[in-house]
Design an enzyme around this catalytic site. Structure first.
Site, PDB file in Angstrom:
ATOM      1  N   GLU A   1       9.442  17.267  13.990  1.00  0.00           N
ATOM      2  CA  GLU A   1       9.831  16.936  12.615  1.00  0.00           C
ATOM      3  C   GLU A   1       9.020  17.799  11.633  1.00  0.00           C
ATOM      4  O   GLU A   1       7.804  17.714  11.586  1.00  0.00           O
ATOM      5  CB  GLU A   1       9.583  15.448  12.309  1.00  0.00           C
ATOM      6  CG  GLU A   1      10.135  15.063  10.949  1.00  0.00           C
ATOM      7  CD  GLU A   1       9.788  13.645  10.522  1.00  0.00           C
ATOM      8  OE1 GLU A   1       8.652  13.207  10.750  1.00  0.00           O
ATOM      9  OE2 GLU A   1      10.675  12.980   9.938  1.00  0.00           O
TER      10      GLU A   1
ATOM     11  N   LYS B   1       0.860  -1.180   0.000  1.00  0.00           N
ATOM     12  CA  LYS B   1       0.000   0.000   0.000  1.00  0.00           C
ATOM     13  C   LYS B   1       0.903   1.240   0.000  1.00  0.00           C
ATOM     14  O   LYS B   1       1.452   1.634   1.018  1.00  0.00           O
ATOM     15  CB  LYS B   1      -0.919   0.001   1.233  1.00  0.00           C
ATOM     16  CG  LYS B   1      -2.000   1.043   1.141  1.00  0.00           C
ATOM     17  CD  LYS B   1      -1.778   2.065   2.130  1.00  0.00           C
ATOM     18  CE  LYS B   1      -1.916   3.424   2.332  1.00  0.00           C
ATOM     19  NZ  LYS B   1      -1.788   4.446   1.399  1.00  0.00           N
TER      20      LYS B   1
ATOM     21  N   GLU C   1       9.784   1.934  10.692  1.00  0.00           N
ATOM     22  CA  GLU C   1      10.810   2.932  10.334  1.00  0.00           C
ATOM     23  C   GLU C   1      10.100   4.273  10.338  1.00  0.00           C
ATOM     24  O   GLU C   1       9.300   4.567   9.445  1.00  0.00           O
ATOM     25  CB  GLU C   1      11.365   2.623   8.926  1.00  0.00           C
ATOM     26  CG  GLU C   1      12.048   1.277   8.800  1.00  0.00           C
ATOM     27  CD  GLU C   1      13.407   1.236   9.484  1.00  0.00           C
ATOM     28  OE1 GLU C   1      13.961   2.300   9.796  1.00  0.00           O
ATOM     29  OE2 GLU C   1      13.907   0.119   9.720  1.00  0.00           O
TER      30      GLU C   1
ATOM     31  N   CYS D   1      13.894  11.107   5.459  1.00  0.00           N
ATOM     32  CA  CYS D   1      13.831  10.881   6.910  1.00  0.00           C
ATOM     33  C   CYS D   1      15.196  11.111   7.559  1.00  0.00           C
ATOM     34  O   CYS D   1      15.281  11.379   8.744  1.00  0.00           O
ATOM     35  CB  CYS D   1      13.338   9.470   7.186  1.00  0.00           C
ATOM     36  SG  CYS D   1      14.294   8.229   6.312  1.00  0.00           S
TER      37      CYS D   1
HETATM   38  P1  NDP Z   1       2.500   8.813   7.027  1.00  0.00           P
HETATM   39  O1  NDP Z   1       2.783   8.210   8.347  1.00  0.00           O
HETATM   40  O2  NDP Z   1       1.442   9.850   6.949  1.00  0.00           O
HETATM   41  O3  NDP Z   1       2.118   7.707   5.964  1.00  0.00           O
HETATM   42  C1  NDP Z   1       2.917   6.584   5.699  1.00  0.00           C
HETATM   43  C2  NDP Z   1       2.060   5.509   5.075  1.00  0.00           C
HETATM   44  O4  NDP Z   1       1.136   5.057   6.055  1.00  0.00           O
HETATM   45  C3  NDP Z   1       1.224   6.011   3.900  1.00  0.00           C
HETATM   46  O5  NDP Z   1       1.112   4.994   2.949  1.00  0.00           O
HETATM   47  C4  NDP Z   1      -0.092   6.294   4.565  1.00  0.00           C
HETATM   48  O6  NDP Z   1      -1.157   6.309   3.686  1.00  0.00           O
HETATM   49  C5  NDP Z   1      -0.177   5.135   5.536  1.00  0.00           C
HETATM   50  N1  NDP Z   1      -1.134   5.298   6.621  1.00  0.00           N
HETATM   51  C6  NDP Z   1      -1.653   6.433   7.149  1.00  0.00           C
HETATM   52  N2  NDP Z   1      -2.529   6.132   8.137  1.00  0.00           N
HETATM   53  C7  NDP Z   1      -2.580   4.781   8.229  1.00  0.00           C
HETATM   54  C8  NDP Z   1      -3.299   3.856   9.052  1.00  0.00           C
HETATM   55  N3  NDP Z   1      -4.165   4.253   9.969  1.00  0.00           N
HETATM   56  N4  NDP Z   1      -3.087   2.546   8.863  1.00  0.00           N
HETATM   57  C9  NDP Z   1      -2.198   2.115   7.944  1.00  0.00           C
HETATM   58  N5  NDP Z   1      -1.514   2.930   7.124  1.00  0.00           N
HETATM   59  C10 NDP Z   1      -1.688   4.253   7.271  1.00  0.00           C
HETATM   60  O7  NDP Z   1       3.891   9.357   6.495  1.00  0.00           O
HETATM   61  P2  NDP Z   1       4.139  10.234   5.207  1.00  0.00           P
HETATM   62  O8  NDP Z   1       3.665   9.514   4.004  1.00  0.00           O
HETATM   63  O9  NDP Z   1       3.652  11.617   5.491  1.00  0.00           O
HETATM   64  O10 NDP Z   1       5.748  10.216   5.137  1.00  0.00           O
HETATM   65  C11 NDP Z   1       6.556  11.071   5.853  1.00  0.00           C
HETATM   66  C12 NDP Z   1       7.033  10.437   7.135  1.00  0.00           C
HETATM   67  O11 NDP Z   1       7.715   9.240   6.844  1.00  0.00           O
HETATM   68  C13 NDP Z   1       8.030  11.309   7.874  1.00  0.00           C
HETATM   69  O12 NDP Z   1       7.715  11.303   9.240  1.00  0.00           O
HETATM   70  C14 NDP Z   1       9.352  10.620   7.640  1.00  0.00           C
HETATM   71  O13 NDP Z   1      10.320  10.861   8.618  1.00  0.00           O
HETATM   72  C15 NDP Z   1       8.934   9.201   7.595  1.00  0.00           C
HETATM   73  N6  NDP Z   1       9.927   8.398   6.907  1.00  0.00           N
HETATM   74  C16 NDP Z   1      10.720   7.550   7.634  1.00  0.00           C
HETATM   75  C17 NDP Z   1      11.725   6.819   7.020  1.00  0.00           C
HETATM   76  C18 NDP Z   1      12.579   5.859   7.799  1.00  0.00           C
HETATM   77  O14 NDP Z   1      13.230   5.033   7.156  1.00  0.00           O
HETATM   78  N7  NDP Z   1      12.623   5.924   9.113  1.00  0.00           N
HETATM   79  C19 NDP Z   1      11.990   6.965   5.581  1.00  0.00           C
HETATM   80  C20 NDP Z   1      11.092   7.868   4.912  1.00  0.00           C
HETATM   81  C21 NDP Z   1      10.104   8.563   5.561  1.00  0.00           C
HETATM   82  P3  NDP Z   1      -1.708   7.721   3.134  1.00  0.00           P
HETATM   83  O15 NDP Z   1      -0.583   8.361   2.421  1.00  0.00           O
HETATM   84  O16 NDP Z   1      -2.789   7.311   2.245  1.00  0.00           O
HETATM   85  O17 NDP Z   1      -2.153   8.479   4.335  1.00  0.00           O
END
Ligand code: NDP
Length: 485
Positions: free
Chosen positions: A385, A172, A247, A281
């Protein structure tokens, strides 16, 4: 306008209830695609497909699955330009960056795991009267949930080891950046990967993502995303005893010690701060500088930031594109307002003005790279962040003080230390509460190393052996030596 569909059981299909969501290019504000707004029923279909493909896929030998990974890598490599253009259009990142980082890494993720997997040897533990060996089996059907900042890069980082270890997949991607996941599905269809081994469901996190978390037949969740979403993932999946890899977010530190080579340190700090518009990130958004060189460093840092070429992501000369969406632009801007309210000084940036491209209608989500000083390291801008092109500068007088400031964060994903004294760099790094530290470099990745964070930045590690461990179950078989009593 693309009409993107789910990919389930080897076929493209709309959401069962026919609902869809629009997808936009953030650099131009143009609608570029519609994607399915999937729900539990779509996940159910994907789970059924994945479950029926499981036994065939896991019956292949390790070498056969490694060959699949190589084949996928080759096919993606042929599509490098397509991947780069698609990723650039979906995220607003420069085409050059999308080609060099996103497309290249998507290929190398498959190549790396194929080759790393082939080097695995059976783990054995000899006893005086018996022998143990570790037998690995797939976890089963696994859910891969990924964010928008490095869409195909992070998805393939999970898909490759999951396939290698014999699992079937339901992926997803973020609904904001669905296009390259679709491209991967098209590639797997062209390659005739057995139906149901890889399934893709598009839609909103709280709907389709949540359904994936809750489905009892999805045995593991590998999640990359924000810390708050990570809490929801953990809350839902942990009581079901699913395997979990989290992550999460970061607020990473860049530390400039007084003996740093300033040319390298300035280059490295700018790259760490503003790569991908600060939306990695691992980006170093808090920069700590020894006070004896703070003025000199700051002047050179700002000069270098001002040389960043913001503009049309499709222009090869562009080094910084837009942020991911108009909503995210507003979020970052709210932090700039807050920085000013909190008494910070904006040294450069802070506005949408620019000399370069701003989308055909001047509506793209572009923000100038922003540097703020004079904020306490405990201020909201220096602790939360922001995940955009904004950094805060802080000076310190002793390394003990620097460490206290660095470690005061609730996050602990990554950091970089800049010094010409490597022993000092090593000592400093080992005292940082973080999963990854680079000395005199940033985002220099060896895919065999453990990747992940501590504190609110995550649980578990990915990369090399850690990914293979996550995507497999281990049975220890202990065989008593028949000659011993
Ligand atoms: P989100 O946490 O908003 O979303 C991540 C994924 O989770 C998306 O596919 C999102 O879908 C999905 N999601 C949201 N709500 C739910 C739920 N209730 N149940 C299951 N899945 C859900 O992150 P962002 O997409 O905004 O990405 C940015 C974040 O990711 C930053 O905090 C960044 O630091 C972190 N990140 C961490 C990395 C690491 O390796 N530690 C690497 C890259 C990014 P949808 O988009 O449809 O809401």
């Amino acid at each position: 306008m693309l009409d993107i569909q789910n990919f389930i059981d080897g076929a493209f299909t709309h959401a069962l209830d026919g609902e869809s969501i629009d997808d936009y290019n953030p650099a131009t504000a143009q609608r570029i695609a519609t994607i399915p707004r999937s729900k539990f029923a779509d996940v159910e279909l994907a789970v059924t497909a994945a479950q029926s493909a499981q036994s065939t896929w896991s019956a292949l030998t390790f070498e056969q699955r490694a060959q699949w990974l190589d084949r996928i890598a080759d096919a993606l490599e042929e599509k490098t330009e397509d991947i780069a253009r698609t990723e650039s259009m979906d995220t607003g990142k420069p085409i050059e960056l999308a080609r060099r980082v996103d497309a290249a890494r998507s290929v190398s993720n498959f190549r790396f795991f194929a080759s790393f997997g082939r080097q695995q040897t059976e783990m054995t533990f000899e006893m005086e009267d018996a022998m143990n060996y570790v037998h690995r089996t797939p976890v089963g059907t696994v859910g891969l949930i990924t964010p928008w900042n490095l869409p195909l890069y992070l998805l393939t980082w999970k898909v490759a080891p999951a396939l290698l270890m014999g699992n079937t997949i339901i992926a997803k991607p973020s609904e904001i950046t669905p296009l390259t996941a679709n491209l991967l599905a098209e590639t797997l269809l062209e390659l005739e990967l057995p139906n149901g081994v890889f399934n893709l469901v598009h839609g909103l996190g709280p709907e389709v993502g949540q359904a994936l978390l809750e489905h009892p037949k999805v045995k593991a969740i590998s999640f990359t995303g924000g810390t708050e979403t990570g809490r929801i993932v953990a809350r839902t999946a942990a009581p079901m005893f699913k395997k979990l890899s989290l992550e999460l977010g970061g607020k990473n530190a860049t530390i400039i010690l007084k003996d740093a080579d300033l040319d390298n340190a300035v280059d490295g700090a700018v790259r760490a701060a503003f790569s991908n518009s600060g939306q990695v990130c691992l980006c170093g958004s808090r920069i700590f500088i020894d006070s004896s060189i703070a003025e000199q460093f700051t002047q050179r840092f700002v000069e270098k930031v001002n040389a960043i070429q913001i503009g049309d992501p499709m222009d090869e000369r562009t080094t910084m594109g837009s942020v991911i969406s108009p909503e995210h632009l507003l979020k970052v801007e709210s932090y700039i307002d807050l920085a000013i309210e909190e008494g910070g000084t904006v040294l450069t940036g802070g506005t949408r003005e620019m000399t370069g491209f701003n989308g055909p209608q001047g509506v793209g989500a572009f923000l100038r790279p922003t540097v703020v000083e004079n904020l306490p390291h405990t201020s909201r801008c220096a602790t939360e962040e922001i995940f955009g092109p904004m950094v805060t500068l802080h000076s310190f007088t002793t390394e003990t003080e620097a460490l206290e400031m660095v470690n005061s964060s609730e996050y602990g994903l990554a950091g970089s230390v800049w010094t010409t004294d490597l022993e000092r760099g090593r000592m400093f790094s080992e005292k940082m509460d973080t999963g990854i530290v680079w000395v005199n470099t940033w985002l220099h990745r060896d895919l065999r190393t453990p990747f992940g964070g501590v504190k609110n930045s995550g649980v578990g590690r990915e990369g090399g052996q850690w990914s293979l461990d996550f995507f497999s179950e281990m049975t220890n078989v202990c065989i008593k030596n028949p000659d011993s009593n």
